[in-house]
Scaffold this motif. Structure first.
Motif, PDB file in Angstrom:
ATOM      1  N   SER A  48       0.813  -1.220   0.000  1.00 49.09           N
ATOM      2  CA  SER A  48       0.000   0.000   0.000  1.00 49.09           C
ATOM      3  C   SER A  48       0.843   1.265   0.000  1.00 49.09           C
ATOM      4  N   ASP A  49       2.138   1.140   0.355  1.00 48.00           N
ATOM      5  CA  ASP A  49       3.006   2.309   0.469  1.00 48.00           C
ATOM      6  C   ASP A  49       4.361   2.016  -0.172  1.00 48.00           C
ATOM      7  N   LEU A  50       4.889   3.018  -0.857  1.00 44.92           N
ATOM      8  CA  LEU A  50       6.225   2.959  -1.441  1.00 44.92           C
ATOM      9  C   LEU A  50       7.043   4.065  -0.777  1.00 44.92           C
ATOM     10  N   VAL A  51       8.090   3.679  -0.055  1.00 43.86           N
ATOM     11  CA  VAL A  51       8.865   4.622   0.743  1.00 43.86           C
ATOM     12  C   VAL A  51      10.291   4.658   0.200  1.00 43.86           C
ATOM     13  N   VAL A  52      10.778   5.867  -0.114  1.00 42.08           N
ATOM     14  CA  VAL A  52      12.050   6.023  -0.812  1.00 42.08           C
ATOM     15  C   VAL A  52      13.013   6.896  -0.015  1.00 42.08           C
ATOM     16  N   ALA A  53      14.249   6.443   0.094  1.00 43.31           N
ATOM     17  CA  ALA A  53      15.363   7.265   0.564  1.00 43.31           C
ATOM     18  C   ALA A  53      16.394   7.271  -0.556  1.00 43.31           C
ATOM     19  N   SER A  54      16.768   8.450  -1.022  1.00 41.04           N
ATOM     20  CA  SER A  54      17.632   8.514  -2.202  1.00 41.04           C
ATOM     21  C   SER A  54      18.798   9.469  -2.014  1.00 41.04           C
ATOM     22  N   VAL A  55      19.993   8.961  -2.320  1.00 39.58           N
ATOM     23  CA  VAL A  55      21.167   9.821  -2.451  1.00 39.58           C
ATOM     24  C   VAL A  55      21.693   9.749  -3.882  1.00 39.58           C
ATOM     25  N   GLY A  56      21.013   8.980  -4.709  1.00 38.14           N
ATOM     26  CA  GLY A  56      21.428   8.804  -6.096  1.00 38.14           C
ATOM     27  C   GLY A  56      20.744   9.794  -7.022  1.00 38.14           C
ATOM     28  N   SER A  57      20.836   9.511  -8.320  1.00 39.17           N
ATOM     29  CA  SER A  57      20.381  10.470  -9.338  1.00 39.17           C
ATOM     30  C   SER A  57      19.087  10.054 -10.025  1.00 39.17           C
ATOM     31  N   LEU A  70      -0.423   3.028  -5.212  1.00 39.17           N
ATOM     32  CA  LEU A  70      -0.036   3.020  -3.809  1.00 39.17           C
ATOM     33  C   LEU A  70       0.492   4.392  -3.420  1.00 39.17           C
ATOM     34  N   LYS A  71       0.550   4.660  -2.125  1.00 40.27           N
ATOM     35  CA  LYS A  71       1.037   5.947  -1.629  1.00 40.27           C
ATOM     36  C   LYS A  71       2.556   5.999  -1.733  1.00 40.27           C
ATOM     37  N   VAL A  72       3.075   7.064  -2.332  1.00 41.01           N
ATOM     38  CA  VAL A  72       4.514   7.210  -2.522  1.00 41.01           C
ATOM     39  C   VAL A  72       5.031   8.306  -1.595  1.00 41.01           C
ATOM     40  N   HIS A  73       6.064   7.983  -0.817  1.00 37.89           N
ATOM     41  CA  HIS A  73       6.647   8.984   0.080  1.00 37.89           C
ATOM     42  C   HIS A  73       8.164   9.018  -0.094  1.00 37.89           C
ATOM     43  N   PHE A  74       8.692  10.230  -0.341  1.00 36.43           N
ATOM     44  CA  PHE A  74      10.125  10.458  -0.409  1.00 36.43           C
ATOM     45  C   PHE A  74      10.571  11.119   0.887  1.00 36.43           C
ATOM     46  N   PHE A  75      11.475  10.489   1.615  1.00 33.03           N
ATOM     47  CA  PHE A  75      11.960  11.104   2.844  1.00 33.03           C
ATOM     48  C   PHE A  75      12.802  12.341   2.522  1.00 33.03           C
ATOM     49  N   THR A  76      12.557  13.414   3.270  1.00 32.67           N
ATOM     50  CA  THR A  76      13.307  14.662   3.132  1.00 32.67           C
ATOM     51  C   THR A  76      13.682  15.164   4.521  1.00 32.67           C
ATOM     52  N   HIS A  77      14.424  16.262   4.548  1.00 28.64           N
ATOM     53  CA  HIS A  77      14.818  16.862   5.826  1.00 28.64           C
ATOM     54  C   HIS A  77      13.621  17.423   6.581  1.00 28.64           C
ATOM     55  N   GLU A  78      12.508  17.618   5.902  1.00 29.37           N
ATOM     56  CA  GLU A  78      11.332  18.190   6.547  1.00 29.37           C
ATOM     57  C   GLU A  78      10.528  17.155   7.321  1.00 29.37           C
ATOM     58  N   ASP A  79      10.825  15.881   7.161  1.00 26.37           N
ATOM     59  CA  ASP A  79      10.096  14.838   7.878  1.00 26.37           C
ATOM     60  C   ASP A  79      10.448  14.853   9.359  1.00 26.37           C
TER      61      ASP A  79
END
Length: 244
Positions: A48-57, A70-79
């Motif tokens: 149900s959820d796609l959670v991403v942490a990215s340091v790539g391009s 599904l719900k997509v969430h990109f982790f950022t500094h604002e979390d």
């Protein structure tokens, strides 16, 4: 179910979680990302959820393609994170390092923690027993050390990771292996010894692509888990949901 994805500098790791349990792990190249995610979702349609942490391009659109399913969430500094960020330049702290720090905070409460991530780069991240993120260090990983010896000299060959036969390399190849591998191990043990001078009691978490190779070579007692970042992604996402 949650699909967690770690976009690194060289490859992509993913894992499907049901609660706190990882059902299956995946590793693939960046040019395969949409095809691989599609296959994962076909196998685990209850995600149900796609959670991403990215340091790539990787472009976000590669993930947003699936937001109708599904719900997509990109982790950022604002979390919201379970620690206080004491870094002098908090916006420059890599999201991967923040996720690792969050995982260490959640999994090992009320302890001093040192997270060592041995990947393309090796990073050291320290979170104290009061859940303050204090900072750490960044240096070249094993692959970068082999490549730099080849790229910035005229004659040294490009080698791949190999256990050195001896501390005393009796050929150019063995001398490189000894220097890279043993130097890497000495560096890690040296950092741990320095932390121990200031913090007498702390847990050491070793993760990243080279974690298994390094674990048995270090003199210090550690908790080795090559998938710690993916586990931390799942736990940090649940923490975000509970605390937003």
């Amino acid at each position: 179910m949650i699909l967690t994805i770690d976009v690194g500098n060289t490859r992509i790791k993913a894992s499907v979680f049901e609660g706190n349990t990882s059902l299956e792990n995946f590793v693939f190249d960046k040019n395969e990302i949409e095809k691989k995610i599609e296959k994962i979702l076909e196998k685990y349609p209850k995600c149900s959820d796609l959670v991403v942490a990215s340091v790539g391009s990787i472009e976000k659109q590669s993930f947003l393609t699936f937001e109708n399913r599904l719900k997509v969430h990109f982790f950022t500094h604002e979390d919201v994170f379970p620690f206080q960020n004491k870094y002098a330049t908090p916006k420059t702290l890599g999201i991967d390092r923040m996720i690792l720090a969050a995982g260490a905070t959640l999994q090992f409460p009320k302890q001093n923690r040192l997270v060592i991530d041995a990947g393309t780069c090796i990073t050291y991240d320290f979170i104290d027993e009061n859940d303050n993120y204090l900072g750490g260090a960044i240096s070249p990983g094993l692959r970068l050390r082999y490549e730099s010896l080849h790229n910035f000299t005229a004659r040294l060959p490009l080698l791949t990771l190999e256990e050195p036969d001896s501390y005393v390399g009796n050929s150019t190849a063995q001398a490189i292996h000894s220097g890279v591998v043993n130097g890497f191990v000495y560096e890690i043990d040296g950092f741990i010894d320095e932390y121990r001078k200031e913090f007498s009691n702390f847990i050491i978490i070793l993760t990243g692509g080279d974690a298994d190779f390094l674990a048995k070579r270090l003199k210090n007692t550690i908790f080795a888990n090559s998938n710690f970042l993916l586990e931390s992604l799942s736990q940090t996402y649940q923490y975000k949901i509970d605390n937003d």
